[in-house]
Design an enzyme around this catalytic site. Sequence first.
Site, PDB file in Angstrom:
ATOM      1  N   TYR A  77       0.793  -1.233   0.000  1.00  0.00           N
ATOM      2  CA  TYR A  77       0.000   0.000   0.000  1.00  0.00           C
ATOM      3  C   TYR A  77       0.830   1.291   0.000  1.00  0.00           C
ATOM      4  O   TYR A  77       0.260   2.376   0.094  1.00  0.00           O
ATOM      5  CB  TYR A  77      -0.918   0.005   1.231  1.00  0.00           C
ATOM      6  CG  TYR A  77      -2.160  -0.883   1.119  1.00  0.00           C
ATOM      7  CD1 TYR A  77      -2.059  -2.217   0.750  1.00  0.00           C
ATOM      8  CD2 TYR A  77      -3.418  -0.384   1.417  1.00  0.00           C
ATOM      9  CE1 TYR A  77      -3.186  -3.024   0.676  1.00  0.00           C
ATOM     10  CE2 TYR A  77      -4.555  -1.179   1.350  1.00  0.00           C
ATOM     11  CZ  TYR A  77      -4.425  -2.502   0.975  1.00  0.00           C
ATOM     12  OH  TYR A  77      -5.548  -3.295   0.904  1.00  0.00           O
ATOM     13  N   HIS A  91     -10.505  -3.730   6.054  1.00  0.00           N
ATOM     14  CA  HIS A  91     -10.267  -4.995   5.328  1.00  0.00           C
ATOM     15  C   HIS A  91     -10.875  -6.138   6.122  1.00  0.00           C
ATOM     16  O   HIS A  91     -11.009  -6.031   7.351  1.00  0.00           O
ATOM     17  CB  HIS A  91      -8.753  -5.222   5.176  1.00  0.00           C
ATOM     18  CG  HIS A  91      -8.395  -6.202   4.107  1.00  0.00           C
ATOM     19  ND1 HIS A  91      -8.526  -7.564   4.269  1.00  0.00           N
ATOM     20  CD2 HIS A  91      -7.912  -6.016   2.851  1.00  0.00           C
ATOM     21  CE1 HIS A  91      -8.129  -8.171   3.170  1.00  0.00           C
ATOM     22  NE2 HIS A  91      -7.757  -7.254   2.275  1.00  0.00           N
ATOM     23  N   GLY A  92     -11.189  -7.229   5.451  1.00  0.00           N
ATOM     24  CA  GLY A  92     -11.632  -8.442   6.150  1.00  0.00           C
ATOM     25  C   GLY A  92     -10.514  -8.945   7.046  1.00  0.00           C
ATOM     26  O   GLY A  92      -9.333  -8.828   6.680  1.00  0.00           O
ATOM     27  N   ASP A  93     -10.872  -9.511   8.196  1.00  0.00           N
ATOM     28  CA  ASP A  93      -9.804  -9.887   9.135  1.00  0.00           C
ATOM     29  C   ASP A  93      -9.038 -11.139   8.698  1.00  0.00           C
ATOM     30  O   ASP A  93      -8.101 -11.564   9.360  1.00  0.00           O
ATOM     31  CB  ASP A  93     -10.343 -10.036  10.569  1.00  0.00           C
ATOM     32  CG  ASP A  93     -11.342 -11.169  10.699  1.00  0.00           C
ATOM     33  OD1 ASP A  93     -11.619 -11.841   9.677  1.00  0.00           O
ATOM     34  OD2 ASP A  93     -11.853 -11.378  11.819  1.00  0.00           O
ATOM     35  N   THR A 124     -16.373 -12.679   5.978  1.00  0.00           N
ATOM     36  CA  THR A 124     -17.632 -13.384   5.741  1.00  0.00           C
ATOM     37  C   THR A 124     -17.367 -14.701   5.017  1.00  0.00           C
ATOM     38  O   THR A 124     -17.064 -14.698   3.824  1.00  0.00           O
ATOM     39  CB  THR A 124     -18.558 -12.521   4.841  1.00  0.00           C
ATOM     40  OG1 THR A 124     -18.451 -11.176   5.255  1.00  0.00           O
ATOM     41  CG2 THR A 124     -19.993 -12.997   4.888  1.00  0.00           C
ATOM     42  N   ASP A 206      13.500 -40.629 -20.572  1.00  0.00           N
ATOM     43  CA  ASP A 206      13.053 -39.449 -21.320  1.00  0.00           C
ATOM     44  C   ASP A 206      13.519 -39.539 -22.772  1.00  0.00           C
ATOM     45  O   ASP A 206      14.400 -38.791 -23.208  1.00  0.00           O
ATOM     46  CB  ASP A 206      13.643 -38.211 -20.599  1.00  0.00           C
ATOM     47  CG  ASP A 206      13.235 -36.900 -21.234  1.00  0.00           C
ATOM     48  OD1 ASP A 206      12.233 -36.886 -21.972  1.00  0.00           O
ATOM     49  OD2 ASP A 206      13.923 -35.892 -20.992  1.00  0.00           O
TER      50      ASP A 206
HETATM   51  C1  SPV Z   1      12.322 -31.326 -19.575  1.00  0.00           C
HETATM   52  O1  SPV Z   1      12.001 -30.821 -18.480  1.00  0.00           O
HETATM   53  O2  SPV Z   1      11.895 -32.407 -19.958  1.00  0.00           O
HETATM   54  C2  SPV Z   1      13.216 -30.601 -20.488  1.00  0.00           C
HETATM   55  C3  SPV Z   1      14.198 -29.683 -19.917  1.00  0.00           C
HETATM   56  O3  SPV Z   1      13.144 -30.835 -21.645  1.00  0.00           O
HETATM   57  S1  SPV Z   1      15.673 -30.571 -19.756  1.00  0.00           S
HETATM   58  O4  SPV Z   1      15.420 -31.728 -18.917  1.00  0.00           O
HETATM   59  O5  SPV Z   1      16.648 -29.678 -19.137  1.00  0.00           O
HETATM   60  O6  SPV Z   1      16.121 -30.968 -21.070  1.00  0.00           O
HETATM   61 MG    MG Z   2      12.072 -32.548 -22.141  1.00  0.00          MG
END
Ligand code: SPV
Ligand code: MG
Length: 433
Positions: A77, A91-93, A124, A206
Amino acid sequence: MILKTVYTCFCTDMLHEGHMNIIHEAMKYGQVIVGVLSDEAMVRFNRFPALEFEERVNMIKRIQGVSDVVIQNEIMYDSIIRKLHPDYVIHGDNWKEEPMKAIRDNVEKLLEAYGGQIIDVPYTYSENTRRMEMRTREKLRMPEYRRKRLKRLLKLCPIVKALEVHSGLTGLIAEKTIVAGDGELDQFDAMWISSLCDSTAKGKPDIELVDATSRFRTIDDVMEVTTKPVIFDGDTGGLTEHFVYMVRSLERMGVSAVIIEDKAGLKKNSLFGTEVAQTQDSIEHFCEKIAAGKRIQLTDEFMIIARIESLILEQGMGDALRRARAYRAAGADGIMIHSRKKEPDEVLAFCDMFRREDQDTPIVVVPSSFHSITEAELMRHGVNIVIYANQLTRSAFPAMEQTAKDILKYHRALEAEDRLLPIKDIITLIDEL
Ligand code: SPV
Ligand code: MG
């Protein structure tokens, strides 16, 4: 007699009996000035507003008993109190509790300086307000509202912060976590559906092994319980003929952006770098893929972001910049530059050079290895989106493993209990409709 002034700030896109109660109470003390919190501040503090800013201002203007409506640009603020010098702030508490307590403390200090006073009105809680809030959240989850939110946030936030999620539960963490620190409140803006963590959660490597149907299922789980925009890790995007289907599906689901990386053949995680065989796609072929995705998309809202692997694969800065230019020309809505170096230098050098020739195209970075870099530093180098791509998963795994070990070791669960979410909290963690 000079009328006293009472100030309250509304951070809302729907009025309910709680707000009316505050106005009613405020009128007893003097003339009522209501502040409307700007969109920029609202996304740090609350969920994304379901109404445009002007609509929110007009909604407040229509309230009987309000003498004046002003704009409050910051959660704290300082500026507004310096400007208005109100005799009272009401303000609401509920702001006595974390994380809003930081705001109340800020107001208290400011008022104390000149003898102003806080009025806390009992908050409320009602079934009606709970339902209204639920309905608004449901609306914000709809694809047509959610999809465009990333582009909106890119305009509203100095840097968009995305957190990795791979389930409804992790989605809730990204959605609901708010912290008060440095006299400010903060929260994540968006969610990243990482291929690494989505695969890891399924016990898979992956390598684009988890198929699109399964990855879309993850998106759906996340979307069902969140409102924040989703950035999808599309890996290589697959064959161009397949990528167009991916774009169509993601757009329909309400995903805001897909990031595809310029690798070909068997994709391995980038953090392996050159320790494993990985092939970078040709500029021409990757550009065709981007262009095909752009041709198929139906809204202006969806973004296709091109991820450059030149630094990961040690192909040099020149190659990275050449690719950035080409991908942009092919229609990419943003550039992600990745690196596995411990220091951020090469990423920052890329950003500086790219920004010299292109001031507008959003830049995305994933500081997993160069994790000491702050958001403020990234902003200074023109970065628009920072993705915390795997920290949630990496924090959960050791915690779970330790619990499993302790139970095995002590042949009971007592020793693990101190570190666990209380049972009372786990059974009430998820809101019911
Ligand atoms: C993922 O999070 O799958 C990515 C980023 O592709 S990395 O793992 O850094 O490649
Ligand atoms: Mg990835």
